[in-house]
Design a protein around this motif. Structure first.
Motif, mmCIF file in Angstrom:
data_model
loop_
_atom_site.group_PDB
_atom_site.id
_atom_site.type_symbol
_atom_site.label_atom_id
_atom_site.label_comp_id
_atom_site.label_asym_id
_atom_site.label_seq_id
_atom_site.Cartn_x
_atom_site.Cartn_y
_atom_site.Cartn_z
ATOM 1 N N MET A 1 5.197 5.789 -9.977
ATOM 2 C CA MET A 1 4.089 6.691 -10.308
ATOM 3 C C MET A 1 4.597 8.112 -10.489
ATOM 4 S SD MET A 1 0.896 7.786 -7.846
ATOM 5 C CE MET A 1 2.033 8.718 -6.775
ATOM 6 N N ASN A 2 5.454 8.539 -9.575
ATOM 7 C CA ASN A 2 5.989 9.897 -9.658
ATOM 8 C C ASN A 2 6.872 10.070 -10.895
ATOM 9 O OD1 ASN A 2 6.112 12.491 -8.044
ATOM 10 N ND2 ASN A 2 8.276 12.132 -8.428
ATOM 11 N N ASN A 3 7.534 8.996 -11.305
ATOM 12 C CA ASN A 3 8.342 9.067 -12.515
ATOM 13 C C ASN A 3 7.478 9.366 -13.735
ATOM 14 O OD1 ASN A 3 11.010 8.779 -13.721
ATOM 15 N ND2 ASN A 3 10.213 6.914 -14.680
ATOM 16 N N ASP A 4 6.266 8.803 -13.770
ATOM 17 C CA ASP A 4 5.333 9.129 -14.852
ATOM 18 C C ASP A 4 4.980 10.617 -14.837
ATOM 19 O OD1 ASP A 4 5.294 6.490 -15.668
ATOM 20 O OD2 ASP A 4 3.415 6.020 -14.626
ATOM 21 N N PHE B 1 4.588 1.298 0.680
ATOM 22 C CA PHE B 1 5.600 1.413 -0.371
ATOM 23 C C PHE B 1 6.013 0.050 -0.920
ATOM 24 C CE2 PHE B 1 7.304 5.860 -0.689
ATOM 25 C CZ PHE B 1 6.310 6.466 0.067
ATOM 26 N N ASN B 2 5.840 -1.007 -0.127
ATOM 27 C CA ASN B 2 6.075 -2.359 -0.635
ATOM 28 C C ASN B 2 4.946 -2.813 -1.561
ATOM 29 O OD1 ASN B 2 8.543 -2.794 0.652
ATOM 30 N ND2 ASN B 2 7.583 -3.607 2.511
ATOM 31 N N ALA B 3 3.731 -2.340 -1.269
ATOM 32 C CA ALA B 3 2.572 -2.743 -2.065
ATOM 33 C C ALA B 3 2.456 -1.960 -3.361
ATOM 34 C CB ALA B 3 1.296 -2.573 -1.241
ATOM 35 N N ILE B 4 2.865 -0.692 -3.338
ATOM 36 C CA ILE B 4 2.669 0.208 -4.487
ATOM 37 C C ILE B 4 3.965 0.968 -4.722
ATOM 38 C CG2 ILE B 4 1.262 2.058 -5.453
ATOM 39 C CD1 ILE B 4 -0.822 1.434 -3.251
ATOM 40 N N ILE C 1 1.323 8.318 8.978
ATOM 41 C CA ILE C 1 0.728 6.979 9.121
ATOM 42 C C ILE C 1 1.629 6.004 9.875
ATOM 43 C CG2 ILE C 1 -0.632 7.309 7.014
ATOM 44 C CD1 ILE C 1 1.266 5.391 5.565
ATOM 45 N N GLY C 2 2.824 6.449 10.228
ATOM 46 C CA GLY C 2 3.747 5.587 10.956
ATOM 47 C C GLY C 2 4.646 4.803 10.022
ATOM 48 N N ALA C 3 5.840 4.506 10.496
ATOM 49 C CA ALA C 3 6.844 3.872 9.641
ATOM 50 C C ALA C 3 6.424 2.477 9.180
ATOM 51 C CB ALA C 3 8.178 3.796 10.384
ATOM 52 N N ASP C 4 5.778 1.700 10.046
ATOM 53 C CA ASP C 4 5.394 0.341 9.663
ATOM 54 C C ASP C 4 4.369 0.358 8.540
ATOM 55 O OD1 ASP C 4 7.101 -0.700 11.543
ATOM 56 O OD2 ASP C 4 5.535 -1.091 13.039
ATOM 57 N N TRP D 1 -5.671 1.372 -0.191
ATOM 58 C CA TRP D 1 -4.685 2.400 0.124
ATOM 59 C C TRP D 1 -5.087 3.760 -0.482
ATOM 60 C CZ3 TRP D 1 -1.033 1.322 3.582
ATOM 61 C CH2 TRP D 1 -0.581 0.011 3.730
ATOM 62 N N HIS D 2 -6.346 3.920 -0.818
ATOM 63 C CA HIS D 2 -6.770 5.108 -1.581
ATOM 64 C C HIS D 2 -6.357 6.402 -0.898
ATOM 65 C CE1 HIS D 2 -9.427 8.187 -3.287
ATOM 66 N NE2 HIS D 2 -9.483 7.426 -4.373
ATOM 67 N N ALA D 3 -6.655 6.554 0.368
ATOM 68 C CA ALA D 3 -6.347 7.810 1.072
ATOM 69 C C ALA D 3 -4.851 8.058 1.124
ATOM 70 C CB ALA D 3 -6.933 7.779 2.482
ATOM 71 N N GLU D 4 -4.095 6.988 1.366
ATOM 72 C CA GLU D 4 -2.646 7.148 1.477
ATOM 73 C C GLU D 4 -2.018 7.519 0.133
ATOM 74 O OE1 GLU D 4 -3.969 4.520 4.842
ATOM 75 O OE2 GLU D 4 -4.418 4.701 2.703
#
Length: 206
Positions: free
Chosen positions: A44-47, A36-39, A27-30, A68-71
């Motif tokens: 989540m992975n820690n859970d 990752f700033n939004a979610i 999806i590109g770095a930007d 951001w569902h698909a991402e």
């Protein structure tokens, strides 16, 4: 104290764990930075590492963030591209230790479902004498209780355990229990440590 067993973390010690790299490629770095700033996908992975169902937990997070569902679902659907590849020299060190009769344990923050996927893809993950996988234990590093469980179930005294992990907080928690430790920043440094400690010869650690 003489080392009686070597304890390996898995992510970033035996296999790469750099999810951002895959997201950047897709999806590109930007856009990845915005995601990752939004979610907090690592939270989540820690859970999941604590034992939450892999698919259900990712789907729950995706449903919370429809934009951001698909991402978010990529964390599940593309998991084998988020993880890996193996770190070849680390795998060689594991096998060299076992060939020499040194007990090798795994102590890793890893989900139940994700570990099943990883073991099927990388069979060397089945080569440990004992495995302590956080999802099955409902404990994660650096909780002192997970280190205590390793001591109790393995039968090794804390001072006899040499633990390699790439995260300073996990290493510090092991040190607090009296373990010998190595802050892993690459297989070459760990190989040198094993040679310096007299556990492997230079040829065995090559």
């Amino acid at each position: 104290m003489h080392v009686t067993a070597v304890v390996f973390d898995i992510g970033n010690v035996l296999i790469d764990w750099q999810p951002e790299r895959h997201y950047d490629a897709v999806i590109g770095a930007d856009r990845r930075r915005a995601l990752f700033n939004a979610i907090d996908l690592h939270d989540m992975n820690n859970d999941i590492d604590k034992g939450a169902d892999f698919h259900a937990r990712v789907a729950e997070e995706a449903a919370r963030h429809p934009a951001w569902h698909a991402e978010v679902m990529m964390w599940h659907d593309d998991w084998l591209k988020l993880a890996g590849p193996p770190i070849p020299r680390s795998v060689r060190l594991l096998r060299a230790l076992r060939a020499k009769g040194v007990p090798c344990l795994a102590l890793s923050n890893f989900g139940i479902g994700t570990f099943e996927i990883a073991e099927a893809e990388w069979p060397f993950l089945a080569e440990f004498d004992q495995r302590f996988i956080s999802g099955h234990m409902a404990l994660v590093k650096p909780d002192p209780r997970i280190y205590a469980a390793v001591e109790e179930e393995s039968g090794h005294a804390p001072g006899g355990l040499l633990f390699a992990d790439d995260r300073a907080e996990n290493v510090a928690a092991a040190q607090a229990r009296g373990w010998q430790t190595h802050l892993f920043d690459g297989p070459d440094g760990f190989a040198a440590r094993l040679v310096d400690d007299g556990i492997l010869s230079m040829a065995e650690a090559a």
